[in-house]
Design a protein around this motif. Structure first.
Motif, PDB file in Angstrom:
ATOM      1  N   GLU A   1     -48.098 -53.468-104.654  1.00  0.00           N
ATOM      2  CA  GLU A   1     -47.328 -53.111-105.871  1.00  0.00           C
ATOM      3  C   GLU A   1     -46.037 -52.486-105.823  1.00  0.00           C
ATOM      4  O   GLU A   1     -45.002 -52.579-106.388  1.00  0.00           O
ATOM      5  CB  GLU A   1     -48.426 -51.860-106.701  1.00  0.00           C
ATOM      6  CG  GLU A   1     -48.019 -51.721-108.131  1.00  0.00           C
ATOM      7  CD  GLU A   1     -48.948 -50.773-108.821  1.00  0.00           C
ATOM      8  OE1 GLU A   1     -50.047 -50.634-108.008  1.00  0.00           O
ATOM      9  OE2 GLU A   1     -48.633 -49.959-109.762  1.00  0.00           O
ATOM     10  N   LEU A   2     -46.118 -51.543-104.517  1.00  0.00           N
ATOM     11  CA  LEU A   2     -44.739 -50.759-104.253  1.00  0.00           C
ATOM     12  C   LEU A   2     -43.506 -51.825-104.316  1.00  0.00           C
ATOM     13  O   LEU A   2     -42.549 -51.479-104.459  1.00  0.00           O
ATOM     14  CB  LEU A   2     -45.013 -49.834-103.152  1.00  0.00           C
ATOM     15  CG  LEU A   2     -44.186 -48.660-103.165  1.00  0.00           C
ATOM     16  CD1 LEU A   2     -44.251 -47.744-104.037  1.00  0.00           C
ATOM     17  CD2 LEU A   2     -44.642 -47.853-101.621  1.00  0.00           C
ATOM     18  N   GLU A   3     -43.834 -52.747-103.258  1.00  0.00           N
ATOM     19  CA  GLU A   3     -43.052 -53.953-103.003  1.00  0.00           C
ATOM     20  C   GLU A   3     -42.368 -54.294-104.512  1.00  0.00           C
ATOM     21  O   GLU A   3     -41.250 -54.678-104.307  1.00  0.00           O
ATOM     22  CB  GLU A   3     -43.552 -54.930-102.453  1.00  0.00           C
ATOM     23  CG  GLU A   3     -44.173 -54.618-101.200  1.00  0.00           C
ATOM     24  CD  GLU A   3     -43.372 -54.801 -99.690  1.00  0.00           C
ATOM     25  OE1 GLU A   3     -42.819 -56.076 -99.698  1.00  0.00           O
ATOM     26  OE2 GLU A   3     -42.943 -53.834 -98.855  1.00  0.00           O
ATOM     27  N   ARG A   4     -43.018 -54.533-105.291  1.00  0.00           N
ATOM     28  CA  ARG A   4     -42.785 -55.217-106.552  1.00  0.00           C
ATOM     29  C   ARG A   4     -41.923 -54.233-107.456  1.00  0.00           C
ATOM     30  O   ARG A   4     -41.471 -54.811-108.408  1.00  0.00           O
ATOM     31  CB  ARG A   4     -43.944 -55.883-107.272  1.00  0.00           C
ATOM     32  CG  ARG A   4     -44.765 -57.007-106.440  1.00  0.00           C
ATOM     33  CD  ARG A   4     -45.651 -57.770-107.438  1.00  0.00           C
ATOM     34  NE  ARG A   4     -46.538 -56.667-107.992  1.00  0.00           N
ATOM     35  CZ  ARG A   4     -47.757 -56.264-107.618  1.00  0.00           C
ATOM     36  NH1 ARG A   4     -48.004 -57.069-106.371  1.00  0.00           N
ATOM     37  NH2 ARG A   4     -48.461 -55.752-108.040  1.00  0.00           N
ATOM     38  N   MET A   5     -41.885 -53.200-107.015  1.00  0.00           N
ATOM     39  CA  MET A   5     -41.336 -52.139-107.915  1.00  0.00           C
ATOM     40  C   MET A   5     -39.930 -51.959-108.055  1.00  0.00           C
ATOM     41  O   MET A   5     -39.224 -52.685-107.199  1.00  0.00           O
ATOM     42  CB  MET A   5     -41.864 -50.526-107.728  1.00  0.00           C
ATOM     43  CG  MET A   5     -43.041 -50.195-108.121  1.00  0.00           C
ATOM     44  SD  MET A   5     -43.511 -48.572-107.798  1.00  0.00           S
ATOM     45  CE  MET A   5     -45.374 -48.647-108.054  1.00  0.00           C
ATOM     46  N   GLU A   6     -39.571 -51.421-109.072  1.00  0.00           N
ATOM     47  CA  GLU A   6     -37.780 -51.305-109.205  1.00  0.00           C
ATOM     48  C   GLU A   6     -37.557 -50.494-108.074  1.00  0.00           C
ATOM     49  O   GLU A   6     -38.359 -49.447-107.703  1.00  0.00           O
ATOM     50  CB  GLU A   6     -37.514 -50.577-110.534  1.00  0.00           C
ATOM     51  CG  GLU A   6     -38.065 -51.291-112.002  1.00  0.00           C
ATOM     52  CD  GLU A   6     -37.465 -52.692-112.046  1.00  0.00           C
ATOM     53  OE1 GLU A   6     -36.056 -52.618-111.910  1.00  0.00           O
ATOM     54  OE2 GLU A   6     -38.138 -53.642-112.216  1.00  0.00           O
TER      55      GLU A   6
ATOM     56  N   LYS B   1     -39.271 -43.166-105.818  1.00  0.00           N
ATOM     57  CA  LYS B   1     -40.013 -42.129-106.379  1.00  0.00           C
ATOM     58  C   LYS B   1     -41.432 -41.956-105.718  1.00  0.00           C
ATOM     59  O   LYS B   1     -41.980 -40.885-105.553  1.00  0.00           O
ATOM     60  CB  LYS B   1     -40.073 -42.148-107.894  1.00  0.00           C
ATOM     61  CG  LYS B   1     -40.835 -40.956-108.658  1.00  0.00           C
ATOM     62  CD  LYS B   1     -41.193 -41.267-110.061  1.00  0.00           C
ATOM     63  CE  LYS B   1     -42.494 -40.713-110.872  1.00  0.00           C
ATOM     64  NZ  LYS B   1     -43.116 -41.420-111.978  1.00  0.00           N
ATOM     65  N   TYR B   2     -41.949 -43.005-105.489  1.00  0.00           N
ATOM     66  CA  TYR B   2     -43.499 -43.213-105.009  1.00  0.00           C
ATOM     67  C   TYR B   2     -43.350 -42.988-103.565  1.00  0.00           C
ATOM     68  O   TYR B   2     -44.273 -42.432-103.018  1.00  0.00           O
ATOM     69  CB  TYR B   2     -44.003 -44.324-105.538  1.00  0.00           C
ATOM     70  CG  TYR B   2     -44.554 -44.161-106.845  1.00  0.00           C
ATOM     71  CD1 TYR B   2     -45.289 -43.233-107.152  1.00  0.00           C
ATOM     72  CD2 TYR B   2     -43.926 -44.995-107.906  1.00  0.00           C
ATOM     73  CE1 TYR B   2     -45.938 -43.140-108.500  1.00  0.00           C
ATOM     74  CE2 TYR B   2     -44.611 -44.981-109.285  1.00  0.00           C
ATOM     75  CZ  TYR B   2     -45.563 -44.056-109.461  1.00  0.00           C
ATOM     76  OH  TYR B   2     -46.077 -43.926-110.793  1.00  0.00           O
ATOM     77  N   SER B   3     -42.081 -43.647-102.876  1.00  0.00           N
ATOM     78  CA  SER B   3     -42.656 -43.939-101.600  1.00  0.00           C
ATOM     79  C   SER B   3     -42.879 -42.559-100.661  1.00  0.00           C
ATOM     80  O   SER B   3     -43.452 -42.710 -99.687  1.00  0.00           O
ATOM     81  CB  SER B   3     -41.342 -44.707-100.909  1.00  0.00           C
ATOM     82  OG  SER B   3     -40.462 -44.170-101.080  1.00  0.00           O
ATOM     83  N   SER B   4     -42.070 -41.667-100.839  1.00  0.00           N
ATOM     84  CA  SER B   4     -42.027 -40.483-100.036  1.00  0.00           C
ATOM     85  C   SER B   4     -43.610 -39.848-100.388  1.00  0.00           C
ATOM     86  O   SER B   4     -44.094 -39.257 -99.448  1.00  0.00           O
ATOM     87  CB  SER B   4     -40.971 -39.783-100.524  1.00  0.00           C
ATOM     88  OG  SER B   4     -41.178 -38.894-101.683  1.00  0.00           O
ATOM     89  N   LYS B   5     -43.866 -39.713-101.751  1.00  0.00           N
ATOM     90  CA  LYS B   5     -45.277 -39.122-102.100  1.00  0.00           C
ATOM     91  C   LYS B   5     -46.315 -40.159-101.452  1.00  0.00           C
ATOM     92  O   LYS B   5     -47.471 -39.476-100.773  1.00  0.00           O
ATOM     93  CB  LYS B   5     -45.425 -39.161-103.221  1.00  0.00           C
ATOM     94  CG  LYS B   5     -44.347 -38.209-104.353  1.00  0.00           C
ATOM     95  CD  LYS B   5     -45.105 -37.356-105.206  1.00  0.00           C
ATOM     96  CE  LYS B   5     -44.144 -36.236-105.468  1.00  0.00           C
ATOM     97  NZ  LYS B   5     -44.550 -35.097-106.151  1.00  0.00           N
ATOM     98  N   TYR B   6     -45.981 -41.320-101.389  1.00  0.00           N
ATOM     99  CA  TYR B   6     -47.048 -42.262-100.592  1.00  0.00           C
ATOM    100  C   TYR B   6     -47.403 -41.975 -99.432  1.00  0.00           C
ATOM    101  O   TYR B   6     -48.437 -41.993 -98.527  1.00  0.00           O
ATOM    102  CB  TYR B   6     -46.774 -43.622-100.940  1.00  0.00           C
ATOM    103  CG  TYR B   6     -47.768 -44.552-100.420  1.00  0.00           C
ATOM    104  CD1 TYR B   6     -49.083 -44.468-100.633  1.00  0.00           C
ATOM    105  CD2 TYR B   6     -47.336 -45.304 -99.119  1.00  0.00           C
ATOM    106  CE1 TYR B   6     -49.966 -45.404-100.101  1.00  0.00           C
ATOM    107  CE2 TYR B   6     -48.193 -46.284 -98.426  1.00  0.00           C
ATOM    108  CZ  TYR B   6     -49.641 -46.199 -98.829  1.00  0.00           C
ATOM    109  OH  TYR B   6     -50.288 -47.128 -98.207  1.00  0.00           O
ATOM    110  N   ALA B   7     -46.039 -41.729 -98.569  1.00  0.00           N
ATOM    111  CA  ALA B   7     -46.007 -41.593 -97.268  1.00  0.00           C
ATOM    112  C   ALA B   7     -47.012 -40.360 -96.967  1.00  0.00           C
ATOM    113  O   ALA B   7     -47.584 -40.185 -95.873  1.00  0.00           O
ATOM    114  CB  ALA B   7     -44.805 -41.186 -96.689  1.00  0.00           C
ATOM    115  N   GLN B   8     -46.774 -39.290 -97.783  1.00  0.00           N
ATOM    116  CA  GLN B   8     -47.756 -37.801 -97.682  1.00  0.00           C
ATOM    117  C   GLN B   8     -49.231 -38.160 -97.679  1.00  0.00           C
ATOM    118  O   GLN B   8     -50.009 -37.955 -96.787  1.00  0.00           O
ATOM    119  CB  GLN B   8     -47.434 -36.895 -98.586  1.00  0.00           C
ATOM    120  CG  GLN B   8     -46.034 -36.235 -98.455  1.00  0.00           C
ATOM    121  CD  GLN B   8     -45.894 -35.151 -99.307  1.00  0.00           C
ATOM    122  OE1 GLN B   8     -46.692 -34.785-100.125  1.00  0.00           O
ATOM    123  NE2 GLN B   8     -44.663 -34.683 -99.396  1.00  0.00           N
ATOM    124  N   VAL B   9     -49.442 -39.081 -98.636  1.00  0.00           N
ATOM    125  CA  VAL B   9     -50.937 -39.620 -98.927  1.00  0.00           C
ATOM    126  C   VAL B   9     -51.278 -40.124 -97.660  1.00  0.00           C
ATOM    127  O   VAL B   9     -52.490 -39.973 -96.976  1.00  0.00           O
ATOM    128  CB  VAL B   9     -51.159 -40.309 -99.997  1.00  0.00           C
ATOM    129  CG1 VAL B   9     -52.601 -40.852-100.345  1.00  0.00           C
ATOM    130  CG2 VAL B   9     -50.633 -39.615-101.402  1.00  0.00           C
TER     131      VAL B   9
END
Lengths: 284, 387, 448
Positions: free
Chosen positions: C91-96, C102-110
């Motif tokens: 989903e992340l790949e398909r995002m703007e 906005k999501y990737s750094s938070k996702y890295a934390q997760v």
């Protein structure tokens, strides 16, 4: 002051004075012995500066029992301990004059005090068995002097215990701790331990002062048994005891040997007024 | 030797040896004693060696840098270029935690010693003594770990409340006592019993109100304190006092026990209470022994390494203000332990030698206080035995 | 003073005395209880499947079949979480781009958070450090990690007068509406199934060597090192100490020399422990060169010097307490002085001498400062007996300091530190306790 006491036993039985009732009815006749075994000539003992025993001259006869009496602090114990050089343990203690044992100087330059003590055994005021088994207590001395054969040791132990009249009481528990015995038994064990080394002289330093009357009687009987086989010297504060067990008696006062005579004579007919005062209880 | 002796002939005076044999025997004995003496003197040799080897590496520092910087400056930058070796703050830190631990340990230790020797029945004393021995046995690093991992976070998170509780629990009984005693003393001169009673009650109430006010006020102030860092001088002082306590208790107890029974009985016979007997007769008689105990206990705190290294914060500065026990400090022992690894031992730079200078300082202090305490103990023994 | 007041003072005096003893007992409790309770946690704890995996892979322990069935069952639950992750990554790949940022750094934390919980995730490159190869091996740690997986920690610094306050925000809020959102409740509800916690008794803590600088494994090298150092110190100090005590009690004559020697003994007893360490470094290593650098030998020698005064004092006391009559009896039987000492005095004093020795052994085992510069090393495996002359060793006392103060993840391995402290304290207290018991038995025996 050294009176001839060679005939002490005979004279004691001949005279029937009041004090003689303390003597045992039948005294073993000593065969042999009677030579001067230990001889003190102008012998003094000092603790540092203090002269505890002052210029003593005396002959101690072999195979007889000699008692030493006197008030406490009079130097009687010090004199006794000088004979097997136990006073060497006190660093400040030194002597002057001569003390001969079989003609050899006890405090001579070439005297080995260890060999001397083998010949002059000692039993102390308080029974002091080692915290070991009865067997090991008696075997301690013989082992020191080179006996390691178990059979021979057993022989020595049996003989010593029998001599000390305690064999019957302990023969079935030789491997038990000696501290488990009663006080009187312990003291007889200590006598046996000393006898196992086969000494010539037995020094007894108030051997019954820590014991009850019954145990005391047994020790006194034991001394009678040993009389004639060993030269025995006994320090005692109990005059009845001295008169009961000894052939001759020495009276010390403030380090001075006041009187030395056959027991019967000293107790019935003291020469020195001081002796008389002491034995009649005017001071103690 | 024994076997050889038993082989002697049965000549009756065989205890007299030939002169040569006796001389040989004496020689052997003296040689044996000589060997024993050398081994016993080993300790003395070691002590000399310790002084020599620590001094040998300490002297070069003073040759290079002199004395004044080390003892007066507070700038400790041994790794900088140019380096600075001002150890005043470090010495001050050592003194501070030592004093702090003494303030806690001495009253407690002496009270415990009195309790052990004069108050507790024998049956309880048997259980109290092993507790003290256990406290002495716990390794210093375990205390250090406790200080760092348990006490420090506790202080950091709820230090103010902790201080307040300690204040209330420790001080309120003493204030109460002071109130009663003060009221008693002030009414002592009044002859009339009824008037005295009335005055006494009013004074107790009055002082009591004041005392409670003080208690609450100081408690509130303490409660408001925020402890910035849990690894501070107070933390270390508390733990060090635990470590000094066993020494103080056992040595003071010995001193108190040495005061004879007759002195106690004499005091009781005159109608003194137990407290009065102890305070007025036993403590003065045992005072020098107790002083020796205090010195030994303090030395234990001064020489302790692991607790201060782990929990003092290791910051080389004089706290602000100078009595602030809630700041991090640094001590001589911790500096030696911490810096030795980084100092160059082979070429022996000033940075290496300064640590030995600190070691020498510790060594000299401990040596002097040991001598002093030993003298004191000897003197007390002489006084008590009446020589 | 009024008699009533005097009585009150007397009572309170007693109370103060009792109080200080109670405070000392409390101090002992306060120190020992946390060490005991937390230290036991190093051996008795709730272990996860990761712990069993680790034991199997690092120490070849455990049943292979049971383990693989456990792994299979935990993988079944994990697979769903992994699926959610890969869904979200797609989903992340398909995002703007801006949304992606906005999501990737938070996702890295997760992702890191989940990694530390479960171990390497699919698609990760192979971990270098052992600590990254496994998820949480201890359940209570896993629960902590679960919390930081579910919540993000933030600091409230709005009031500049007081220190910042920590507060927590649910991470799931950040990912509302994305395909990652179901991950949080799923992990929260299925963590037990993924990690399979079970009560574990890990005796290996005492007998295993450490894995990845004490992240896993046991403390055997430290225990062994402590044993070597303490025994080595006793080997040197005990004979010398006993002989010196014999000299002081049986041979020394009062005088200047003797009082000097006694002074030296008490001086040595008062030397700060760190100074012993410096002396060991300056003398044994830098001057005598007993070894190249730190070694067990140098450490043992240093500790030996430190415990020597204690041994001498204890032995002296024991010898002096042997009744004088034993000495007299033995001498009067024609024993030499030396023979008397060997056959009568020493056997009678032996229990007392041993008591002192045992206490000194404990002291040598517990001391840290003297071995810092002479013998201790932070990391290392157990050394062989042949290496004691040349190599340093880890030791309990030193490694407690090292792990608690200098380890890069000191807070992560508290259980190991507590375990070590407990091991050290129990060794020392056991030795002391046995000394106390020994002493009690002697006094009984001497009384007859």
């Amino acid at each position: 002051m050294a009176t001839d006491v060679r005939q002490a036993p005979e004279s004691a039985s001949a005279k029937k004075s009041t004090r003689d009732i303390y003597l045992p009815p039948e005294r073993k006749v000593v065969t042999g012995g009677g030579e001067a075994h230990i001889v003190a000539k102008n012998f003094s003992i000092y603790y540092g500066e203090f002269e505890a025993v002052k210029k003593v001259n005396a002959d101690i006869l072999s195979k007889y029992v000699t008692a030493i009496i006197g008030p406490s602090g009079c130097g009687k114990s010090t004199f006794l301990r000088a004979i097997n050089r136990m006073n060497d343990l006190i660093p400040s203690c030194h002597t002057s004059g001569t003390l001969l044992f079989d003609g050899a100087d006890i405090y001579g330059k070439n005297t080995d005090e260890v060999l001397l003590r083998k010949k002059v055994g000692m039993v102390f005021q308080k029974p002091n068995p080692f915290p070991k088994s009865i067997f090991d207590n008696i075997a301690y001395g013989p082992r020191l002097h080179g006996v390691s054969d178990k059979k021979k040791l057993m022989e020595i132990i049996e003989r010593s215990l029998k001599k000390a009249a305690i064999w019957d009481e302990v023969c079935d528990r030789l491997d038990k701790n000696a501290l488990g015995l009663s006080g009187g038994q312990q003291q007889r064990l200590c006598v046996a331990r000393t006898l196992a080394v086969e000494p010539e002289v037995l020094l007894l330093d108030e051997p019954t002062s820590a014991l009850d009357p019954k145990a005391t009687a047994k020790i006194e009987d034991l001394i009678q048994e040993l009389r004639g086989s060993y030269t025995i010297m006994i320090v005692t504060h109990n005059m009845q005891q001295a008169s009961r067990v000894s052939d001759s008696t020495m009276f010390f006062y403030e380090g001075v040997l006041v009187e030395h005579a056959s027991t019967a004579q000293l107790f019935t007919n003291p020469k020195d007024p001081m002796t008389e005062d002491y034995i009649t209880g005017r001071f103690s | 030797m024994a076997a050889e002796r038993s082989g002697e002939s049965t000549r009756s005076n065989d205890f007299v040896l030939s002169a040569r044999k006796r001389a040989a025997q004496k020689l052997i004995t003296q040689f044996g004693e000589g060997v024993l003496f050398v081994l016993a003197a080993f300790v003395a040799i070691i002590v000399l060696f310790i002084f020599f080897f620590v001094a040998r590496d300490a002297v070069p520092f003073f040759q290079i840098r002199g004395f004044s910087e080390f003892f007066t400056s507070s700038n400790w930058y041994p790794a900088d270029d140019p380096a600075e070796f001002g150890a005043f703050a470090i010495i001050y830190g050592s003194a501070m935690v030592t004093l702090g631990s003494a303030l806690i340990a001495v009253p407690m230790g002496v009270a415990a010693a009195i309790c052990l020797s004069d108050i507790l029945p024998f049956s309880i004393r048997q259980y109290a003594k092993p507790v003290i021995e256990m406290l002495a046995a716990i390794p210093s690093v375990a205390f250090g770990f406790f200080a760092l991992v348990v006490l420090a976070p506790l202080m950091q998170n709820s230090g103010g409340a902790l201080l307040m509780w300690v204040w209330w629990i420790l001080v309120s009984p003493f204030l109460l006592l002071t109130v009663i005693v003060a009221a008693d003393l002030l009414t002592n001169t009044i002859q009339d019993e009824k008037r005295r009673q009335q005055r006494y009650v009013t004074l107790v109430v009055l002082f009591g109100v004041i005392a409670i006010a003080v208690l609450l006020k100081v408690g509130a102030v303490l409660n408001g304190i925020q402890i910035i860092t849990g690894t501070n001088a107070l933390n270390v002082s508390i733990i060090l006092s635990f470590m000094a306590l066993p020494t103080i208790v056992s040595v003071s107890e010995d001193a108190l026990q040495a005061v004879g029974r007759d002195i106690r009985e004499g005091s009781y016979a005159l109608g003194a209470t137990r407290a009065e007997t102890i305070v007025k007769t036993i403590l003065p008689a045992a005072s020098s022994g107790i002083l020796a105990a205090v010195i030994l206990g303090i030395m234990r705190a001064l020489g302790e390494t692991m607790v201060v290294w782990m929990a003092s914060g290791n910051s080389s500065h004089v706290p602000e203000p100078w009595f602030n026990y809630l700041e991090a400090v640094r001590t001589l022992t911790a500096t030696i332990a911490g810096d030795m690894g980084e100092a160059d031992q082979v070429t022996g730079s000033a940075r290496f030698h300064v640590l030995f200078a600190m070691g020498l300082l510790l060594l000299i202090i401990s040596f002097i206080s040991n001598l002093v305490s030993e003298r004191i103990v000897v003197r007390q023994r002489k006084i008590l035995t009446g020589q | 003073m009024n008699i009533g007041t005097r009585k009150i003072l007397d009572r309170s005096f007693t109370a103060i005395g009792f109080g200080s003893i109670i405070v000392m007992a409390l101090a002992l409790m306060v120190v020992v209880v946390p060490i005991l309770t937390n230290g036991l946690g190093a051996v008795f704890f709730t272990g996860t499947v990761e712990h069993r995996k680790l034991l199997h892979e690092e120490f070849q322990r455990g049943d292979t079949q049971d383990l693989s069935s456990e792994i299979a069952s935990s993988e079944r639950y994990r697979a769903k979480a992994y699926a959610i992750l890969s869904d979200f990554e797609a989903e992340l790949e398909r995002m703007e781009p801006e949304q992606q940022g906005k999501y990737s750094s938070k996702y890295a934390q997760v992702r890191t958070s989940l990694q530390s919980l479960l171990g390497p995730l699919p698609g990760d490159s192979p971990a270098m450090l052992t600590r990254n190869k496994y998820g949480q091996t201890r359940w209570e740690k896993a629960e902590e990690k679960l919390h930081s997986f579910l919540y993000e920690s933030k600091w409230d610094n709005s009031n500049s007068d007081v220190m910042g306050k920590e507060y927590f925000v649910r991470r799931s809020l950040d990912f509302k509406g994305t395909s990652l959102a179901p991950l949080f409740p799923y992990v929260e509800n299925n963590l037990e199934n993924m990690l399979l916690p079970r009560f574990t008794v890990y005796w290996g803590f005492l007998t295993d060597s450490s894995v990845d600088s004490h992240f896993f494994g046991g403390i055997w090298p430290e225990i062994q090192g402590t044993f070597f150092l303490a025994m080595g110190a006793m080997l040197f100090a005990f004979p010398i100490g006993v002989i010196a005590a014999i000299y002081f009690t049986e041979y020394a004559r009062p005088g200047f020399l003797n009082s000097m020697l006694r002074s030296a003994n008490s001086t040595l007893a008062g030397v700060p422990s760190i100074v012993f360490g410096m002396f060991g470094l300056a003398f044994f290593i830098n001057t005598l060169h007993v070894s190249e650098s730190k070694s067990v030998l140098a450490g043992s020698l240093t500790l030996a010097i430190m415990i020597l005064p204690t041994i001498i004092r204890a032995a002296e006391e024991a010898i002096l307490s042997v009744p004088k009559t034993y000495r007299e009896a033995s001498l009067s039987l024609g024993s030499t002085k030396w023979n008397t000492i060997l056959t009568v005095i020493l056997p009678a004093a032996l229990p007392g001498i041993l008591t002192g020795g045992v206490i000194s052994l404990g002291r040598a085992a517990g001391e840290t400062a003297p071995i810092i510069f002479t013998a201790a090393v932070s990391v290392g495996s157990a050394i062989g007996l042949a290496d004691i002359f040349s190599s340093p060793t880890p030791a309990l006392s030193w490694n407690i300091y090292n792990l608690a103060s200098e380890h890069e993840a000191a807070a992560e391995i508290r259980h190991v530190q507590y375990g070590m402290v407990l091991a050290l304290v129990s060794i020392v207290l056991m030795l002391n306790l046995s000394a106390i018991v020994l002493r009690a038995r002697i006094s009984k025996k001497l009384k007859g």
